[in-house]
Structures are given as C-alpha cells and as structure tokens.
Design a protein around this motif. Structure first.
Motif, short mmCIF file in Angstrom:
data_model
loop_
_atom_site.label_atom_id
_atom_site.label_comp_id
_atom_site.label_asym_id
_atom_site.label_seq_id
_atom_site.Cartn_x
_atom_site.Cartn_y
_atom_site.Cartn_z
N GLU A 38 86.99 40.07 38.09
CA GLU A 38 86.08 39.83 36.37
C GLU A 38 84.72 38.48 37.08
O GLU A 38 85.49 37.96 38.32
N ILE A 86 78.47 38.75 38.47
CA ILE A 86 77.43 39.35 38.35
C ILE A 86 77.22 40.08 39.50
O ILE A 86 77.11 39.17 40.04
N ILE A 128 73.56 43.78 40.10
CA ILE A 128 73.72 44.90 39.86
C ILE A 128 73.86 45.87 40.26
O ILE A 128 74.14 46.40 40.60
N CYS A 129 74.19 47.22 38.62
CA CYS A 129 75.13 48.72 39.65
C CYS A 129 74.03 49.78 40.02
O CYS A 129 72.07 49.11 39.85
N HIS A 159 73.13 52.60 37.22
CA HIS A 159 71.83 52.67 35.31
C HIS A 159 71.13 51.08 36.04
O HIS A 159 69.65 50.82 35.14
N GLU A 185 71.25 48.31 36.16
CA GLU A 185 71.35 46.61 35.34
C GLU A 185 72.50 45.96 35.95
O GLU A 185 72.75 46.71 36.64
N ALA A 186 71.48 44.79 35.35
CA ALA A 186 72.61 43.91 36.02
C ALA A 186 74.13 43.46 34.92
O ALA A 186 73.64 43.61 33.66
N LYS A 187 75.15 43.44 35.66
CA LYS A 187 75.90 43.61 34.56
C LYS A 187 77.33 42.59 35.51
O LYS A 187 77.48 42.26 36.36
N VAL A 188 78.00 42.21 34.30
CA VAL A 188 79.25 40.82 34.90
C VAL A 188 80.66 41.70 34.93
O VAL A 188 81.15 42.43 33.20
N GLY A 232 83.33 46.91 37.09
CA GLY A 232 82.63 48.01 38.34
C GLY A 232 83.39 48.43 39.75
O GLY A 232 84.67 47.79 39.92
N ARG A 265 76.75 48.59 43.91
CA ARG A 265 77.65 48.83 43.08
C ARG A 265 77.94 49.99 42.06
O ARG A 265 76.41 50.46 41.95
N CYS A 304 79.33 52.18 38.90
CA CYS A 304 80.25 51.63 36.98
C CYS A 304 81.15 52.80 36.91
O CYS A 304 82.39 52.17 36.54
#
Lengths: 293, 423
Positions: free
Chosen positions: B286, B289, B291-292, B295, B297-300, B303, B312, B314
């Motif tokens: 958890e 950060i 990038i997946c 998509h 996109e950067a995600k926190v 994943g 990474r 999702c």
C-alpha cells in the motif's frame, strides 16, 4: 441462481449466522487457546443477546462445527425459543450435539488437534441464507460469523473455496474471529474475498468486547466504522509436487494442477503434455495485436 | 426443434394479426395488455376441469433435473476432462432483422441484455478464459473487442455500438473469427457463439469452404437463432460439434445463452493437453506509487507486480502487457475446481401414496436450510436425497447446491463419508 442485490437501509435488520467451533481436541489441549470453552460460551451468549437486543427484528442462528458432524443448535426465529430461555435451549442443544459428535468419532480418527468441518457448517449456513432470500423482498441482511480455532484441514480446500465463491455471489460477508494461536489461511481468504472482517483478538479474556465492537454492527453501520483493515492475504499458489510456494509455475491445461517444473505428464489427471509453451502465447499475441494498433 | 418452429411461426402470424389490429385501432390499451402478456398461457386445467395456475416451481425443478441428468450422463467417463481454458468469440447479428420487435422492445436490445449477463456469468465460471466480440452489420463482420478477460470492457464496447442495419453474412463472420482463433495457443478451446437474427445469409463466396476451414481449425461453432431454424446454421453446428438452438421467447433465450457458460467437455483432439506457464503475482504494498502497464496511469497502492518483468498490472487475471506471462491468483484456479469435482445429482424420494406408510421415517426438515419437508397437512412434500450421505434436501436447496454452491452440506459435515470418498 439469481444474484441478490441487497438494499442497505438505515434500519438494517441483520441475520447473523454464527458458526461455533466445538472441536474437543482444540478446546482441551493445553497452550492452544487462553480461554476455557465455558468462558467462551458465556461471552458468546452475552454477545448473541446483545445482537438480538439491537433490533427487534434481528435474527440469530447458531451452527455447531464439530469434528465429525455439524448441526443447527439455535434459531431465534424458531417457535418455542422464548427470550428468557435462550441460553438454556442453546446450551442444551449444544450438549446434545457434542455427545452426538463424540459418538460418531472413530477410534483411529485423529492424531493431534485435527480440523473441524468448517466446509460443512459454511455450506449449511449458505443454504439457510438462500432460504431467507427466497422468503420475500424484505428479508434481513445476512452475514456469517465464524468463531474458529482449529487448524485448517487441507482436504476441505475445494469445498471451502466453493462456499466462499457462492457467498461472494450472493454478497454475504464472512466475518472470522480466530480463537487459537494460529492464523487460518482459509478464513483469511474467506473474509478478504467476501468483504468481511478478519480478526484475531490478542486478549481472549475480553472476547465479548471484541465481538460487540467489531461484529455486532449491521452492514449499513459498517460504512461509518473503522473496522480492522484486511490483512495482506498471500494469494500465491503452492505447487502440487513439492508444496512450495511459487511465483511462477506451470499449470496443466486440463485439470489446472500447479507444478514448479515442467513435467512430461500430469500426476493428477494423467494427461500427456506436448511441448512447453513458454513463449508461444506472447508471440501469438503480438501477431494478433499488430493489425489492430 | 420442429415443434418450437411451429410455435414461432404461429406466433409471428399472431403478431401480424395484432399489428393489423393495432393499425385498425381494434384493440384498446387494456386489451393489448392481455394480448401481450398471454396470461392464459400460465393457466392449466386440472383433472376436475378447474383452472389453476401452472405450478412453476415443480416444472422448473423438473426441467432443471433433466438438464442436470443429461449433463452428468454426458460425463460418466472415468475421468472428467473439461475445456477450462476457452477462447470464445461471440458473434452478434446486428443486421436489419435484429430490429424486429417480436422480442420486446427489440431483438437487438434483448440480445445485448442477455449477452451482458452471459459475459459476467462466463468469467465467473471460466476465470482463465477469454472472450472477444464480433458484430455483423451491412454484410460485413467487424471485430468489436479483441480477446480479453475483462467483462467491463466488453460490455462497454457492446453497449456503445447498438445500431443495426443492412444484411448479415455468416461467411464473413466465420472467416474473421477463424483468422483470429487460429493464432491462439493449442491448449485453448476455440469456440464461436453466434446469435443470429436474420433468416438468410448474404455471402461473398462459398460458405461450405469456410465451414470446412473452421472444422479443420477445430473451432466449435454454436448458433442460437432468434427467428426460425435455418439449414445452414444447423449444418455449421453439426460439422463443428456445436449446439444449435432457436429461442422461443426471452426467458428461453436466456436459458439457451447461459447454457454456454459452463465449460464443455474437453475433446482430446480439439485441444492438446499442455503445461502453461503462469505467474502468481503478489499484491503490491500500500502507498507505493507506480505506473500501471494496463491503463498507463500513475496509481497509488493496490495492483500486482508481474513476477517475471516486474511490470505493474491493476487486475487479475490478465496477461502481462510487457512479457506476455499469464497472471492469475490461486482463487482463480480454485474457482474452476468445481467443474472437475462435480457433486453427484440427488435422487428423488419416492413418496408413498398411502397416508400411512414409511414416510414417517423421512426427516422433518431439509438438512440444508431447515425448511419443513411437510405441508400443512403433515404430509411429506417432494424432496430429494444425496445418494452418498443419505441426507434429505428441499427442492430449492437442491437447485442452489448444484447451481451455485457445488458442495453437498451433508457430505461435507460427515467425516466418515469423506474419508471413504477420498480413498
């Protein structure tokens, strides 16, 4: 089966299915748990009474999980369950159940603590919940609470997973409260997949406190509570050949057995394998995707 | 099948009559409600000539039992092998014929609704399989979505394209699907499910050649017709080992579509058994950060990380975009196990016709849900029992246990029987 879409309203009526682990080997063994069975029952009965007091329409059903059988021991909706004789009728049925469980035992059955039949009591609870769903549009919101202590029985894996997926489909959360010293991988997965709460209390002397703060609230109120966060569940698989936990492995395309190395044939279903397809899927994918992009 | 066609034809004639009536304002709104609902069809006459509602529950249960029995008799072989890894293309006919209104509000809308339900059910039952969507419109087949494992993306793509026009062409659709399916790995089961509204096919060449090509590439083609039985559809299914059926009404269509959700029995020469390399990614910590790859996109937090290339993703199950490794988690595999270890069908309890008989030996309550197995007059109601553990169940539990739970509560809560079955 039609998927059930529970509508949660503020005056949420609960149906609480409590599965009590009555494994005598667990409760009698030294150093497995820090609480006596009689003390434990006192906590549970007080908890059940408080759940029934929270809402007049709340319903509680208790199923005993033994080592040789499972049975319903208490249903607050059943006729003849007077409020002031609640504890007595529950305890009486429980005694009858434990005696029956013992009679069914085979002499050479268990070494060590052994596992109790969690898959059976989960299946029964889910059948009961389906009956409540059938009863009409204004049925109470069901949830399952497992008060469990015995170690997991690996032979129950498939059955327990089936029950978990069925609960997930009908949106029934499975809460678990662990009474033993060890974590249960089955119940961790059950609570994680169905969105229930998994809790292993540190101090079993205060069991009632844990039960009433974490597990007594209805599903609507849960949105506003800070309940124990789901623990990280390890979803890695272990291979069938050496029982090692693996990151990457080979899966038999016919029976989905997991192996850590490439084999010539499957030890589970007997299929004979062709060439190892390590890179073929990825290359074919690229081929497939190029005309589109 | 002939019977069904007869009904459908009758139905179309009636519909025409109704349209005539509507044009002539012959039917009032209240009358039309009866004409559309066909409420008289839900009545039956009993032996004394009284009208009674049809006992749907018993009928439904009988129907379900038949289905269960046919399924279990089909798989009586020593070892059950199912095609668990399926690559299925759904072909949807969006030609002019799909705008017909014999299904309310139109065939197209009804089909889209059923396909949505089907896609979700399919991924629930076959978590390792993939679906692609193809539509036929203006005589041309278009690929709407590539093979993929995410139900949401398919449903979204389909709902955005709901328009119908032109003729339909079976050959074009089969050619397109055949090209795509020839590229999938050999262990996968190649399947096509066609929902066909039109009564004709408008082809550029010889469709027989295309059918032979499909047969050679081991593609199992199934067709669900919405109008009447057509020879060419029947021929396709016969040649390729698929199922052909024609829907009578919406609920029948639903049943026919959902019949394709459980995996078909594996046919040895159709898919070669193989070992497939798969990765079991761990959930990323958890608060990290990254990038997946799906998509971009950067995600926190959340994943999963591919164990081979550390990319990474999702959602699981999926295929790693970077290295092509199939990524699953152990519950996905467990979700398919019930196809391999099915529970035995329960047996009917023969009810004694005499009021006094051995029926007092029967248990009072259903073992699963505790529902009483006696009617108000204390007579036993129809129930079933498990041949292994001899516990009795009510009909509702019977259906739930076989369709959703896949565990027999009796066998699971009885240790002896388990040890016997394990050896």
């Amino acid at each position: 089966m039609t998927p059930v879409q529970p509508k949660l309203s503020t005056d949420d009526v609960s149906l609480l299915m409590v599965l009590i682990d009555t494994n005598p080997f667990f409760w009698s063994a030294e150093n497995t748990t820090s609480i006596l069975f009689s003390k434990f029952l006192a906590h549970v009965v007080a908890f059940l009474n408080s759940v029934l007091l929270l809402n007049q329409l709340n319903q509680v059903v208790v199923i005993a999980t033994g080592i040789n059988t499972c049975d319903y021991v208490y249903d607050s909706a059943a006729a003849g369950a007077l409020p002031n004789q609640r504890a007595e009728s529950l305890l009486q049925k429980l005694v009858e159940f434990v005696v029956k469980d013992e009679q069914l035992a085979k002499e050479d059955s268990v070494d060590g603590i052994g596992s109790s039949l969690l898959s059976g009591s989960l299946s029964m609870a889910l059948c009961y919940i389906q009956r409540v769903f059938r009863s009409g549009p204004h049925h109470p919101q069901p949830r399952i609470l497992c008060l469990h202590g015995s170690p997991d029985g690996p032979e129950q894996y498939v059955a327990i997973m089936n029950a978990i997926f069925s609960a997930q489909r009908s949106m029934v959360p499975i809460d678990s409260c662990l009474l033993g010293a060890q974590h249960s991988a089955f119940l961790q997965q059950a609570s994680y997949i169905t969105g229930g709460v998994y809790l292993k209390p540190q101090q079993l002397d205060g069991l009632f406190q844990y039960l009433s703060t974490v597990f007594a609230s209805d599903l609507y109120s849960r949105n506003f509570l800070q309940l124990p966060k789901p623990v990280g569940v390890d979803f890695r698989a272990s291979c069938f050949c050496h029982k090692n936990t693996i990151d990457m492995g080979y899966i038999c395309s016919v029976c989905l057995s997991i192996f850590c190395k490439h084999h010539k044939n499957c030890s589970t279903c007997g299929s004979v394998f062709g060439q190892a397809q390590t890179n073929a899927p990825s290359t074919s994918n690229q081929k497939r995707k190029t005309p589109e992009t | 099948m002939n019977n069904g066609d007869g009904r459908r034809l009758n139905r179309e004639e009636e519909e025409e009559d109704e349209e005539d009536d509507e044009n002539g304002r012959g039917l009032d709104a209240w009358e039309r409600a009866y004409a559309d609902d066909r409420s008289w069809e839900s009545l039956q006459e009993d032996e004394s000539g009284l009208l009674r509602p049809i006992d749907n529950k018993t009928l439904y249960h009988a129907q379900y039992r038949r289905r269960l029995r046919s399924l279990s008799s089909a798989s009586t072989g020593a070892r059950i092998q199912k095609g668990l890894i399926r690559y299925l293309y759904i072909v949807i006919d969006l030609s002019k014929a799909a705008s017909e209104m014999d299904f309310k509000p139109s065939r197209m809308v009804v089909v889209a609704k059923q396909i949505e339900a089907f896609i979700r059910e399919f991924f629930d039952q076959n978590p390792l399989s993939q679906i692609g969507l193809v539509i036929i419109k203006d005589g041309v087949a278009q690929c709407l979505t590539d093979l993929g494992g995410s139900p949401e993306s398919h449903v979204k793509a389909l709902m955005g394209k709901l328009e119908c026009s032109g003729d339909s062409s079976l050959q074009n659709a089969l050619d397109l699907v055949c090209d795509y399916l020839c590229q999938i790995p050999s262990y996968g089961h190649r399947e096509v499910l066609i929902l066909y509204s039109a009564l004709s096919t408008c082809d550029p060449g010889d469709i027989m050649e295309t059918i032979q090509k499909c047969k050679k590439s081991k593609i199992r083609c199934s067709v669900i017709g919405l109008s009447a039985e057509i020879f060419i559809c029947k021929y396709i299914c016969q040649e390729t080992g698929g199922l052909y059926s024609v829907a009578l009404d919406e609920s029948h269509l639903k049943e026919l579509v959902l019949e394709h959700a459980p995996p078909p029995p594996a046919i040895a020469e159709f898919a070669i058994a193989n070992l497939i390399r798969m990765g079991f990614p761990q959930r990323a910590a958890e608060g990290v950060i990254s990038i997946c790859s799906c998509h971009k996109e950067a995600k926190v937090g959340g994943g999963y990380t591919c164990p081979r290339c550390k990319a990474r993703v999702c959602e699981l199950p999926t295929e790693c975009r970077i290295c092509g490794l199939t990524l699953v988690s152990s519950p996905h595999l467990a979700r398919s196990f019930h196809h391999l270890f099915p529970i035995t069908p329960f047996d009917d309890v023969s009810l004694p016709s005499l009021p006094i008989g051995p029926h007092h030996m029967l248990p009072k309550n259903c073992f699963g849900c505790q529902q009483s197995l006696r009617d108000p007059g204390n007579k036993p109601i129809p129930c079933v029992f498990c041949p292994k553990c001899k516990q009795h169940f009510c009909l509702d539990c019977d259906i739930y246990i076989h369709e959703s739970l896949h565990n027999c509560p009796g066998c699971e809560s009885f240790r002896q029987s388990k040890s016997v079955s394990a050896t």
